[in-house]
Scaffold this motif. Structure first.
Motif, short mmCIF file in Angstrom:
data_model
loop_
_atom_site.label_atom_id
_atom_site.label_comp_id
_atom_site.label_asym_id
_atom_site.label_seq_id
_atom_site.Cartn_x
_atom_site.Cartn_y
_atom_site.Cartn_z
N GLY A 60 -37.43 93.43 29.82
CA GLY A 60 -38.40 92.35 29.67
C GLY A 60 -37.91 91.12 30.41
N HIS A 61 -38.34 89.93 29.97
CA HIS A 61 -37.87 88.68 30.60
C HIS A 61 -37.71 87.63 29.51
CE1 HIS A 61 -37.95 84.95 32.98
NE2 HIS A 61 -37.41 85.70 33.90
N ARG A 62 -36.47 87.13 29.37
CA ARG A 62 -36.20 86.14 28.35
C ARG A 62 -36.74 84.78 28.78
NH1 ARG A 62 -32.59 86.71 24.48
NH2 ARG A 62 -31.45 88.28 25.68
N LYS A 63 -37.49 84.12 27.91
CA LYS A 63 -38.07 82.83 28.23
C LYS A 63 -37.04 81.72 28.08
CE LYS A 63 -42.69 84.23 26.73
NZ LYS A 63 -43.82 83.99 25.81
N GLU A 90 -32.17 85.26 36.92
CA GLU A 90 -33.49 84.92 36.39
C GLU A 90 -34.53 86.02 36.59
OE1 GLU A 90 -34.46 81.25 38.25
OE2 GLU A 90 -33.18 80.06 36.91
N SER A 91 -34.42 86.78 37.67
CA SER A 91 -35.45 87.79 37.97
C SER A 91 -35.12 89.12 37.30
CB SER A 91 -35.56 87.99 39.48
OG SER A 91 -34.38 88.61 39.99
N LYS A 92 -36.18 89.91 37.07
CA LYS A 92 -36.02 91.25 36.50
C LYS A 92 -35.25 92.15 37.46
CE LYS A 92 -38.78 95.04 34.54
NZ LYS A 92 -40.14 95.46 34.18
N ALA A 93 -35.54 92.02 38.77
CA ALA A 93 -34.85 92.83 39.77
C ALA A 93 -33.36 92.51 39.79
CB ALA A 93 -35.46 92.58 41.15
#
Length: 430
Positions: free
Chosen positions: A427-430, A5-8
């Motif tokens: 980025g971050h997928r919703k 879930e996290s970008k890291a």
């Protein structure tokens, strides 16, 4: 089901994937140069690749809570096969139950896209080992990875609804494109170096009319050395020194695929075909897990990464099995004609081939896990695998000219820049 879930966490998956995907090509190259037939190697490789996918799907795919929208692997998989079995047997009992199952899990369009991605990757990997022989490890990886990033990253950027930062992403793509030309320059320069070294050999070795091993024993690897020099002859009695003319002829005598005297266009054509296949498998997988084309009926949950990865890997295994069994009896590029029996009895190098398959399988799984979280366009940064491959294959350029080294270093700098830039665009997928 475990979800990144996290970008890291996504970037961590990409880095691990890069290490895995960058190492297995060097192992396949090593096996071919030691004389193991590519048909034997790839059968071991693709079997291990499937086993790696099974390990990932039955472990991470089962770890955590299963929900309606994100079912775990074993929840989503059997219902799909149940529908197929019901269709084949034309069973019409309990219509309401069947209708509900069909509404919830009628996801065959996504399954077929995952299958298409697996076929593309498998065919691309199969072409890879032949391209290695004709064009070389580092250059093949550079050109192929660059084509993959230019096409694949662009497609994934638009498929992912532009969640990656375009002003960062596309300069990274530009770095890969520049690396294509630098990679071609490295190959041309290194080929010229080898050609110059081979001119020092007597004509009978160039024409292949005399076995090179006898020349090693007679101290003829370096005609410039005085044959009366006993110390010199003793040094020549073993293997040829890496980077010398004798080294390249000795290598040709050992390797499974003979490339001396064959057109460079064969290798470049195989590399181009490989690059096109590898540029399309990631977008196909992206479509399978996110359904950007809206092919699924309303209310049907999308394929989770692990279910898509399972179908992806099974399809890749089956197409590789079929093609390699064909190549066992109808070999390409003048290879020796083996058989299934010879493959079973040929255990030399099998452990390395299996290890390479596991590296590829785990690398692909990590790439998809990171891509689902941060965008598949950013996950294409793992196509910078030539950084790792060149590290393992740099020995091929020893004793080359300063010009070759200069172009090689420039190529690596461009790849370092491309990796950093693409990962920064996550980025971050919703």
């Amino acid at each position: 089901m475990y979800v990144v879930e996290s970008k890291a966490g996504a970037i961590g998956c990409m880095i691990l994937s890069l290490c895995c995907l960058g190492s297995w090509p060097a192992i396949l190259t090593l096996l071919e140069r030691r004389g193991r037939l590519p048909q034997h190697t790839f059968l071991d490789f693709t079997t291990a690749n499937l086993l790696a996918a099974i390990v990932i799907t039955f472990s991470l795919g089962e770890n955590g809570k299963s929900t309606f929208r994100t079912p775990d692997f074993t929840t989503q998989l059997p219902q799909v096969w149940s529908l197929l079995l019901l269709d084949i047997l034309d069973i019409k009992v309990n219509i309401n139950l069947i209708g509900n199952m069909r509404n919830l899990q009628d996801n065959w369009p996504s399954v077929l896209l995952a299958v298409a991605g697996g076929v593309l990757l498998s065919v691309g990997n199969l072409a890879t080992q032949y391209a290695f022989a004709f064009v070389g490890l580092s250059v093949t990886e550079v050109i192929t990875a660059s084509i993959t990033v230019v096409i694949g990253t662009t497609l994934n950027y638009f498929l992912d609804d532009k969640i990656n930062k375009a002003d960062i992403l596309f300069p990274g793509v530009g770095c890969f494109l520049i690396a294509v030309f630098l990679g071609a320059a490295v190959h041309a320069s290194n080929a010229a170096d080898v050609k110059a070294k081979l001119k020092s050999l007597p004509s009978e070795y160039k024409d292949g009319t005399q076995d090179f091993y006898s020349s090693i024993k007679n101290g003829e690897d370096n005609p410039e050395k005085d044959k009366t020099d006993v110390e010199s002859q003793e040094k020549q009695a073993g293997k040829a020194k890496a980077g010398t003319a004798g080294f390249f002829v000795e290598l040709e005598n050992k390797r499974a695929i003979k490339v001396f005297g064959k057109s460079i266009m064969i290798g470049l054509f195989i590399t181009l075909f490989e690059g096109i296949c590898l540029s399309l498998f990631s977008p196909a997988f992206n479509l399978a897990t996110n359904d950007q084309w809206s092919t699924l009926p309303k209310g049907v949950p999308k394929l989770v990464v692990y279910t898509a990865f399972f179908y992806f890997s099974v399809a890749g295994f089956l197409i590789a099995l079929i093609l390699n069994l064909i190549f066992l009896y109808r070999p390409m590029v003048g290879l020796a004609k083996p058989s299934l029996k010879k493959y079973v009895n040929n255990s030399k190098g099998r452990g390395w081939a299996v290890f390479a398959g596991f590296l590829c399988g785990f690398g692909n799984g990590l790439q998809f896990m990171g891509g689902q979280a941060a965008g598949y366009a950013a996950a294409d940064s793992v196509q910078a695998l030539p950084l790792v491959s060149t590290f393992w294959g740099i020995v091929l350029y020893r004793k080359s000219s300063k010009r070759t080294y200069a172009v090689l270093v420039s190529m690596l700098i461009m790849f370092v820049a491309a990796v950093a830039i693409l990962m920064a665009s996550s980025g971050h997928r919703k």
